[in-house]
Design a protein around this motif. Structure first.
Motif: not given
Lengths: 156, 208
Positions: B107-113, B137-142
């Motif tokens: 899922d591209p959203a997961v990779f922050g794309n 989501r990307e910020a949460m993953a970081r």
């Protein structure tokens, strides 16, 4: 301050926007499930309520082919090991007995042979056997005397 | 229309439902699943990023809970939510450890794309909202694990601070401070990723 009061505390102004964004994200995550999530979870877990799932799991564990195979192998190893150990111990005992029997028969045979030779009256052979027997007796007596003398010495 | 944030259920209802579920009454169990199913799912989805995996985790969590209720193994009187979400967090951690050995999600959203997640040229309001969610989501993953945990329990799990204190064995004031601190970090990450996105967009416009 109790839990309800904490929950009702105003969020710092600078954090309200990000908190609202997190609520929106969380709502989207909740909505991302396929329709009927609760029904599927209920159907697949209701059996666990009366312990059926746990009992069936235990039964499956015992009945699993892998478990049975391992038990069979373990049982075979145990039986073979016990039988083998018993067999080896029996073999050793028999061997020992055989050895002592073999030694005894050899000694008796030798004595019998010497007596037989003596009785044959083979001249010098018979005399030599007599000397041998008498020497043996002398040696025995001398050993006995030495033992008596050593005891007297000890008492002094 | 996304679901509104779940409101905490009236406390007196839970002990009654639990007693009935322990007796094997399925209507009570269905009620508990309805009350907590989506919240556990959202918690799992936030970590796993895959709806199918999140549903598997959710089912596993409720199977464990049902087994404990069915065999009389439940003893967390008055702390059902803390107990439930402790099971959920442990199960999610196990799944994430296992997932390290699996292929990564595509899922591209997961990779922050973010552009790929939304679709190029999509400038309507809904698209902007999706861009915002993808960036979030990307910020949460970081975020560090401890900060992410507090935010997910509070927002995705819909837990009160009192329930979180029981779950994490921390004082209420500490949890409140942790929550605010985590939101500040998240905000900074969002702002820094927004600056990066703006720079990238500016470079692309120059090239065109």
């Amino acid at each position: 301050m109790n839990g309800t009061e904490l929950d009702n505390l105003d969020m710092p102004v600078e954090l309200r926007e990000i908190a609202a964004a997190m609520d929106t994200l969380a709502a989207h995550e909740r909505g991302a499930a396929r329709h009927g999530l609760e029904g599927r979870v209920f159907e697949r877990t209701r059996g666990a309520l009366d312990g059926r799932a746990e009992r069936s799991q235990k039964f499956r564990w015992f009945a699993s082919a892998r478990f049975i195979t391992r038990m069979r192998v373990a049982a075979a190893v145990a039986i073979c090991g016990t039988a083998g150990a018993g067999w080896l111990s029996q073999m050793g005992h028999s061997a020992k007995q055989g050895l002592s029997v073999a030694r005894a028969s050899t000694l008796e045979d030798d004595v019998d042979m010497m007596l037989a030779l003596r009785n044959l009256g083979m001249g010098s052979m018979g005399e030599r056997i007599d000397v041998l027997f008498s020497d043996t007796a002398a040696v025995r007596d001398s050993v006995k005397n030495i033992g008596d003398q050593s005891q007297e010495g000890d008492s002094l | 229309m996304p679901d509104p944030k779940p409101q905490p259920e009236p406390t007196p209802e839970i002990p009654g439902l639990l007693e009935a579920a322990c007796r094997g009454e399925e209507w009570a169990w269905r009620r508990l699943v309805d009350m907590y199913g989506r919240r556990v799912f959202a918690l799992a989805k936030s970590r796993c990023q895959r709806a199918d995996l999140a549903e598997e985790v959710t089912q596993s969590v409720f199977a464990t809970v049902a087994a404990k209720l069915g065999t009389g193994g439940y003893s967390e009187q008055g702390k059902f939510e803390a107990w439930l979400f402790r099971i959920a967090m442990n199960r999610i951690r196990d799944e994430m450890r296992r997932s390290k050995h699996r292929a990564e999600p595509t899922d591209p959203a997961v990779f922050g794309n973010v552009q790929a997640a939304v679709g190029e040229g999509d400038e309507d309001r809904e698209g902007e909202g999706r861009v915002q969610l993808a960036r979030l989501r990307e910020a949460m993953a970081r975020l560090p694990d401890s900060d992410r945990e507090v935010i997910e329990l509070r927002h995705h799990g819909g837990m009160s601070f009192k329930q979180m204190a029981a779950l994490l064995s921390e004082p209420l004031g500490t949890l409140l401070a942790r929550h605010h601190r985590a939101l500040r970090k998240l905000k900074q990450l969002m702002e820094s990723s927004g600056d990066s996105a703006a720079e990238t967009t500016g470079v692309e416009h120059e090239r065109n």
